[in-house]
Design an enzyme around this catalytic site. Sequence first.
Site, PDB file in Angstrom:
ATOM      1  N   CYS A 260      77.152  54.128 -42.857  1.00  0.00           N
ATOM      2  CA  CYS A 260      78.401  54.500 -42.177  1.00  0.00           C
ATOM      3  C   CYS A 260      79.388  55.190 -43.118  1.00  0.00           C
ATOM      4  CB  CYS A 260      79.027  53.280 -41.516  1.00  0.00           C
ATOM      5  SG  CYS A 260      79.613  52.000 -42.656  1.00  0.00           S
ATOM      6  N   HIS A 308      82.680  48.517 -41.395  1.00  0.00           N
ATOM      7  CA  HIS A 308      82.079  49.668 -40.718  1.00  0.00           C
ATOM      8  C   HIS A 308      83.155  50.718 -40.501  1.00  0.00           C
ATOM      9  CE1 HIS A 308      79.060  51.847 -38.491  1.00  0.00           C
ATOM     10  NE2 HIS A 308      79.970  52.102 -37.580  1.00  0.00           N
ATOM     11  N   HIS A 320      79.399  58.144 -35.679  1.00  0.00           N
ATOM     12  CA  HIS A 320      79.177  57.222 -36.785  1.00  0.00           C
ATOM     13  C   HIS A 320      77.681  57.020 -36.977  1.00  0.00           C
ATOM     14  CE1 HIS A 320      78.621  53.354 -34.228  1.00  0.00           C
ATOM     15  NE2 HIS A 320      78.492  54.396 -33.430  1.00  0.00           N
TER      16      HIS A 320
END
Length: 344
Positions: A260, A308, A320
Amino acid sequence: MVSHRRSTQPGVSRSVRVTVLSAAAATAAAALGGATANAEPQDTPRTAGARVDRLFTEAEQATEHYNKAGENVVRLRGEVRRAQDRAARGQERINRMRTEIGSAAREQYRAGGIDPSLALLLSSDPDSYLDSAATLNRVDTRRATTLAGLRKAQQALAQTHAEAARSLAGLERNRAAVSRHKRTVERKLHQARELLKKLPGSERDAFERASRTGRDDGAGGPVAGLPAGSARAAAAVMAVQRALGLPYVWGANGPSGFDCSGLMQWAYAQAGVSLPRTSQAQRYAGRMVPLAQARPGDLVAYRADASHIGMYVGNGQVIHAPYPGAPVRYDPVGMMPVSSVTRV
């Protein structure tokens, strides 16, 4: 990253929607405690999915620790190299100064003997010599200056050696941390894969549909007329869109796979902006704005620990790198609890 979650309505909202799967994750985590990844007879699609969800979350948290330790290794290697270079230059300077002093001593010897002050000057303990010279007043200004310079150079060299030693110790600690976090990630991902394999095909497919919904069919890209936060943000959005469909690879920052934070770092690098490596550091890489004011190119960090991160691209969507097995994709901005929105 982990389970995903039903879509939000188009647009950005302060309320964060949590799917049934994510809610089950919290319940299962409390009920199951330290359960292993092997499917048990009492597992249902919901509880098994929640456990997979939790394992992916823990793996991603360990991945960000791995990224941070790796970043420290790179930094500390640079520190060690620079300290070693400084030490080499300092030793060369000391050697030159001792050579000059030695030449003066040889000249005096040929002339009939070495001045006692010069003999002390060549001693292995110049600090004691300065104290003695100050008391005995047996050294002239030039020699006092030379000796003071030598002592200063030796002190600087000792400090440089100490700095190098500290950097080397830190380097070894972070190398160990890299290995430790790598083992944690691999263990969590293995447990998740084994648990998924234990599920019947229909239940596994149900989990796949629940956790990998992607964007709504009619969501499209950024809302027309909604500008990016800046020209560089617009360039980063274009870059992150080019990464759609590429695989999640933990610890990777492109160009063929990403985790990420690696995706965010790579996308902004294409815009000429250097971001930190971890999601926790990226959240502070610019000015924080309210979620309701998010614009394309803003970084959206998730969970309280910012483990994240994705990029807002408009129309209530982020792009993402979700988690292993799921490619870079669109998802609703409210797929998980949002902890911050950062305009780079």
